[in-house]
Design a protein around this motif. Structure first.
Motif: not given
Length: 224
Positions: A101-103, A162-169, A124-132
């Protein structure tokens, strides 16, 4: 009146330029939350002499109204110049255990305003990916999993299954020597589409992905 307005505009623009360059440093471009951990941490460093008010929230990737199952401590605090603070991110609810899951983890830095001057303060706002990543997927390698992606051209779109269980960035995707614009990620178990460059309808395809730690992987090649 025009002179006054012009002077006021100059002050606003000047203040914008000064404060837009001020920021804080975030400890990483993404944060991996392994399912076997009770919490993860993220460092925020203030290299300036100016104090900042730091506000941090977790948002969904999409417009899903359901609140993300995380709390952050502290969610709001003052960070003085030359100081560093460690925030804790704790999962409070259930997430799928058969896929990632990704947020978005958003950190907003608001500089303090001098009391004796009228200045425009810019947050100043910064957004990074949180990957569970569930415990069952703890040892998975995203770079290797990206080799399982399926690619096809449909009209003016590039379709990626994407057949995998991962988020591919993705770092980049190049088709027939032309780089696709605004590529992002392929969610697990879904088909993602990106716009093709003008005049491109197939050929040699190259792509690279971003690792768990923000590094760019090797360049993969295939054809569509």
């Amino acid at each position: 009146m025009k002179i006054i307005l012009s002077a006021l505009l100059c002050c606003i623009v000047s203040a914008s330029c000064v404060n837009a360059n001020a920021t804080v440093n975030i400890g990483g471009t993404r944060l991996l939350y392994n399912g076997d951990k009770k919490e993860v941490s993220l460092s925020v460093n203030n290299p300036d002499s100016t104090p900042y008010l730091i506000q941090t929230v977790v948002d969904n990737l999409t417009s899903d109204p359901k609140k993300p199952p995380f709390i952050i401590t502290p969610p709001l605090y003052r960070l003085n110049g030359g100081k560093e603070n460690l925030m804790r991110i704790i999962m409070t609810g259930g997430l799928p255990q058969d896929k990632e899951s990704m947020f978005w983890l958003r950190v907003k830095a608001i500089p303090s305003a001098p009391r004796e001057k009228n200045t425009l303060q810019i947050a100043v706002a910064t957004s990074i990916k949180l990957i569970y990543r569930p415990t069952a997927l703890k040892d998975i390698n995203v770079e290797k999993e990206s080799g399982k992606l399926s690619w096809r051209v449909s009209g003016h779109k590039l379709e990626i299954t994407n057949p995998t269980p991962c988020f591919i960035n993705f770092n980049e995707i190049i088709l027939a020597g032309k780089k696709l614009q605004n590529v992002s990620y392929a969610a697990p178990g879904t088909t993602t589409t990106f716009d093709l460059p003008s005049g491109v309808n197939g050929g040699n395809l190259q792509f690279s992905v971003i690792s768990d730690f923000g590094a760019v992987g090797s360049l993969h090649s295939t054809s569509v």
